[in-house]
Write a protein that holds these residues in place. Sequence first.
Motif, PDB file in Angstrom:
ATOM      1  N   HIS A  98       0.830  -1.210   0.000  1.00 43.05           N
ATOM      2  CA  HIS A  98       0.000   0.000   0.000  1.00 43.05           C
ATOM      3  C   HIS A  98       0.864   1.260   0.000  1.00 43.05           C
ATOM      4  O   HIS A  98       0.590   2.212  -0.744  1.00 43.05           O
ATOM      5  CB  HIS A  98      -0.926   0.001   1.218  1.00 43.05           C
ATOM      6  CG  HIS A  98      -1.728   1.256   1.362  1.00 43.05           C
ATOM      7  ND1 HIS A  98      -2.787   1.560   0.543  1.00 43.05           N
ATOM      8  CD2 HIS A  98      -1.597   2.308   2.232  1.00 43.05           C
ATOM      9  CE1 HIS A  98      -3.286   2.740   0.891  1.00 43.05           C
ATOM     10  NE2 HIS A  98      -2.591   3.205   1.916  1.00 43.05           N
ATOM     11  N   GLU A  99       1.920   1.268   0.796  1.00 40.88           N
ATOM     12  CA  GLU A  99       2.800   2.437   0.870  1.00 40.88           C
ATOM     13  C   GLU A  99       3.520   2.674  -0.457  1.00 40.88           C
ATOM     14  O   GLU A  99       3.633   3.825  -0.900  1.00 40.88           O
ATOM     15  CB  GLU A  99       3.815   2.255   2.003  1.00 40.88           C
ATOM     16  CG  GLU A  99       3.209   2.323   3.399  1.00 40.88           C
ATOM     17  CD  GLU A  99       4.243   2.075   4.478  1.00 40.88           C
ATOM     18  OE1 GLU A  99       5.395   1.722   4.118  1.00 40.88           O
ATOM     19  OE2 GLU A  99       3.918   2.227   5.656  1.00 40.88           O
ATOM     20  N   ALA A 100       3.992   1.611  -1.073  1.00 43.41           N
ATOM     21  CA  ALA A 100       4.702   1.740  -2.346  1.00 43.41           C
ATOM     22  C   ALA A 100       3.777   2.289  -3.428  1.00 43.41           C
ATOM     23  O   ALA A 100       4.158   3.187  -4.201  1.00 43.41           O
ATOM     24  CB  ALA A 100       5.279   0.395  -2.768  1.00 43.41           C
ATOM     25  N   TYR A 101       2.559   1.778  -3.479  1.00 48.72           N
ATOM     26  CA  TYR A 101       1.610   2.239  -4.496  1.00 48.72           C
ATOM     27  C   TYR A 101       1.215   3.690  -4.241  1.00 48.72           C
ATOM     28  O   TYR A 101       1.143   4.497  -5.177  1.00 48.72           O
ATOM     29  CB  TYR A 101       0.365   1.350  -4.477  1.00 48.72           C
ATOM     30  CG  TYR A 101      -0.694   1.782  -5.477  1.00 48.72           C
ATOM     31  CD1 TYR A 101      -0.522   1.528  -6.833  1.00 48.72           C
ATOM     32  CD2 TYR A 101      -1.844   2.447  -5.059  1.00 48.72           C
ATOM     33  CE1 TYR A 101      -1.475   1.926  -7.761  1.00 48.72           C
ATOM     34  CE2 TYR A 101      -2.804   2.851  -5.984  1.00 48.72           C
ATOM     35  CZ  TYR A 101      -2.609   2.582  -7.326  1.00 48.72           C
ATOM     36  OH  TYR A 101      -3.554   2.993  -8.234  1.00 48.72           O
ATOM     37  N   THR A 102       0.996   4.038  -2.974  1.00 45.73           N
ATOM     38  CA  THR A 102       0.616   5.410  -2.625  1.00 45.73           C
ATOM     39  C   THR A 102       1.704   6.398  -3.023  1.00 45.73           C
ATOM     40  O   THR A 102       1.427   7.472  -3.574  1.00 45.73           O
ATOM     41  CB  THR A 102       0.336   5.525  -1.120  1.00 45.73           C
ATOM     42  OG1 THR A 102      -0.720   4.622  -0.760  1.00 45.73           O
ATOM     43  CG2 THR A 102      -0.070   6.942  -0.746  1.00 45.73           C
ATOM     44  N   LEU A 103       2.958   6.037  -2.749  1.00 43.24           N
ATOM     45  CA  LEU A 103       4.068   6.915  -3.115  1.00 43.24           C
ATOM     46  C   LEU A 103       4.218   7.031  -4.626  1.00 43.24           C
ATOM     47  O   LEU A 103       4.556   8.097  -5.149  1.00 43.24           O
ATOM     48  CB  LEU A 103       5.371   6.399  -2.505  1.00 43.24           C
ATOM     49  CG  LEU A 103       5.489   6.502  -0.976  1.00 43.24           C
ATOM     50  CD1 LEU A 103       6.743   5.773  -0.498  1.00 43.24           C
ATOM     51  CD2 LEU A 103       5.523   7.960  -0.547  1.00 43.24           C
ATOM     52  N   ALA A 104       3.971   5.932  -5.334  1.00 46.31           N
ATOM     53  CA  ALA A 104       4.154   5.925  -6.785  1.00 46.31           C
ATOM     54  C   ALA A 104       3.171   6.851  -7.492  1.00 46.31           C
ATOM     55  O   ALA A 104       3.488   7.401  -8.559  1.00 46.31           O
ATOM     56  CB  ALA A 104       4.017   4.507  -7.329  1.00 46.31           C
TER      57      ALA A 104
ATOM     58  N   HIS B 137       1.482   9.441  -5.784  1.00 48.57           N
ATOM     59  CA  HIS B 137       1.236  10.638  -4.972  1.00 48.57           C
ATOM     60  C   HIS B 137       1.410  11.904  -5.818  1.00 48.57           C
ATOM     61  O   HIS B 137       2.411  12.046  -6.537  1.00 48.57           O
ATOM     62  CB  HIS B 137       2.203  10.678  -3.787  1.00 48.57           C
ATOM     63  CG  HIS B 137       1.759  11.595  -2.689  1.00 48.57           C
ATOM     64  ND1 HIS B 137       1.841  12.965  -2.780  1.00 48.57           N
ATOM     65  CD2 HIS B 137       1.202  11.336  -1.477  1.00 48.57           C
ATOM     66  CE1 HIS B 137       1.374  13.514  -1.688  1.00 48.57           C
ATOM     67  NE2 HIS B 137       0.965  12.550  -0.875  1.00 48.57           N
TER      68      HIS B 137
ATOM     69  N   GLU C 116       2.315  14.781  -5.071  1.00 51.37           N
ATOM     70  CA  GLU C 116       3.440  15.617  -4.665  1.00 51.37           C
ATOM     71  C   GLU C 116       4.769  14.878  -4.722  1.00 51.37           C
ATOM     72  O   GLU C 116       5.756  15.322  -4.140  1.00 51.37           O
ATOM     73  CB  GLU C 116       3.207  16.166  -3.249  1.00 51.37           C
ATOM     74  CG  GLU C 116       2.004  17.100  -3.155  1.00 51.37           C
ATOM     75  CD  GLU C 116       1.841  17.693  -1.777  1.00 51.37           C
ATOM     76  OE1 GLU C 116       2.714  17.439  -0.914  1.00 51.37           O
ATOM     77  OE2 GLU C 116       0.849  18.402  -1.546  1.00 51.37           O
ATOM     78  N   ARG C 117       4.791  13.755  -5.433  1.00 54.54           N
ATOM     79  CA  ARG C 117       6.051  13.020  -5.570  1.00 54.54           C
ATOM     80  C   ARG C 117       7.037  13.844  -6.403  1.00 54.54           C
ATOM     81  O   ARG C 117       6.648  14.729  -7.174  1.00 54.54           O
ATOM     82  CB  ARG C 117       5.821  11.655  -6.217  1.00 54.54           C
ATOM     83  CG  ARG C 117       5.351  11.703  -7.661  1.00 54.54           C
ATOM     84  CD  ARG C 117       5.063  10.291  -8.159  1.00 54.54           C
ATOM     85  NE  ARG C 117       4.680  10.239  -9.565  1.00 54.54           N
ATOM     86  CZ  ARG C 117       3.446  10.355  -9.998  1.00 54.54           C
ATOM     87  NH1 ARG C 117       2.452  10.551  -9.147  1.00 54.54           N
ATOM     88  NH2 ARG C 117       3.174  10.271 -11.293  1.00 54.54           N
TER      89      ARG C 117
ATOM     90  N   ASP D  11      -0.910   9.124 -13.152  1.00 53.58           N
ATOM     91  CA  ASP D  11      -1.698   9.146 -11.922  1.00 53.58           C
ATOM     92  C   ASP D  11      -2.935   8.278 -12.137  1.00 53.58           C
ATOM     93  O   ASP D  11      -3.059   7.596 -13.162  1.00 53.58           O
ATOM     94  CB  ASP D  11      -2.064  10.579 -11.518  1.00 53.58           C
ATOM     95  CG  ASP D  11      -2.756  11.348 -12.633  1.00 53.58           C
ATOM     96  OD1 ASP D  11      -3.418  10.706 -13.485  1.00 53.58           O
ATOM     97  OD2 ASP D  11      -2.644  12.586 -12.673  1.00 53.58           O
TER      98      ASP D  11
END
Length: 294
Positions: free
Chosen positions: A63-69, A71, A73-74, A91
């Motif tokens: 979940h964290e990896a997908y959210t960062l990918a 995001h 504001e990345r 996105d």
Amino acid sequence: FFFDLMTARSLFLLCFVASVLTTDPYQWLEEVGSLRSLEWVAERNASTVSAFQPDPRFAQFLHEAYTLAIHPERIPDTTLHGGEVYEFWRDNAHPRGVWRKTNVSDYRNAEPKWQTLLDVDRLAEKEHEDWVFVGTHCLAPLMERCMIRLSRGGKDAAVLREFDLSRREFVDGGFYVPEAKTSISWWDADRVLLATDFGEGSLTRSGYARTVRLWHRGTSMYCAVVVFAGEVTDVVVTPSIYHRPEGHHEAKGKGGKGSAMRYARSATWAKGDRGPKGGTKGYPKQWQQPYTRR
């Protein structure tokens, strides 16, 4: 006679063992789109997931990896050309991505006003293709024309199509390279250096381009003249042109040798073009000796 018979048997055994050792049992995987290859990959994926999924951290990390990918504001991956900032962005609304640009001053704002150049999701839907945007090769310094690299499903081989940035559309009757493992570099607005699959004898044993050819607009790429040729044992030959502010540019071909142990080694050949400063402009008559090796 006995010695000769033993020698023959020994040679036969050595050849047999050598043939077994050098036979690749996974050669069939090179057919990346075949049903057998896809089923093999699916089985390995399932095996890998089943090994990691029981770990209580798996779902959290996924979940964290997908959210960062995705995001908003990345950290963006941008390139700067002629005072404009170019970016390829993906996105939830654009899973295949959009290629877009803005100017430098606007890019400094919290919310830049991006101009979409190419919407890959819309293109894939329109053409009923599984397009993956791989990258661009643009003509410096004006950045008016680019070669867009599109891959079906993300494989190594890609289609190259000429794109007009001012009109934001592909050029009707422009440069077009069929699906292959291709390298390309602009010589000028009407010529490109091309390394691709031209048919029999044009590839190395590794399956990459062996020749670099000068291709003129309005002609068939198969009529392009060879300006540089590597060996069949090389890994790949590629062209590169470096445009300088005063109009100078150099073209280079590179080739790594074929064995895995020597893959990182390469040699570079150069052909200078003095352009308006003098010398012969345009057609490269010959290539000089290598001036760099690594």
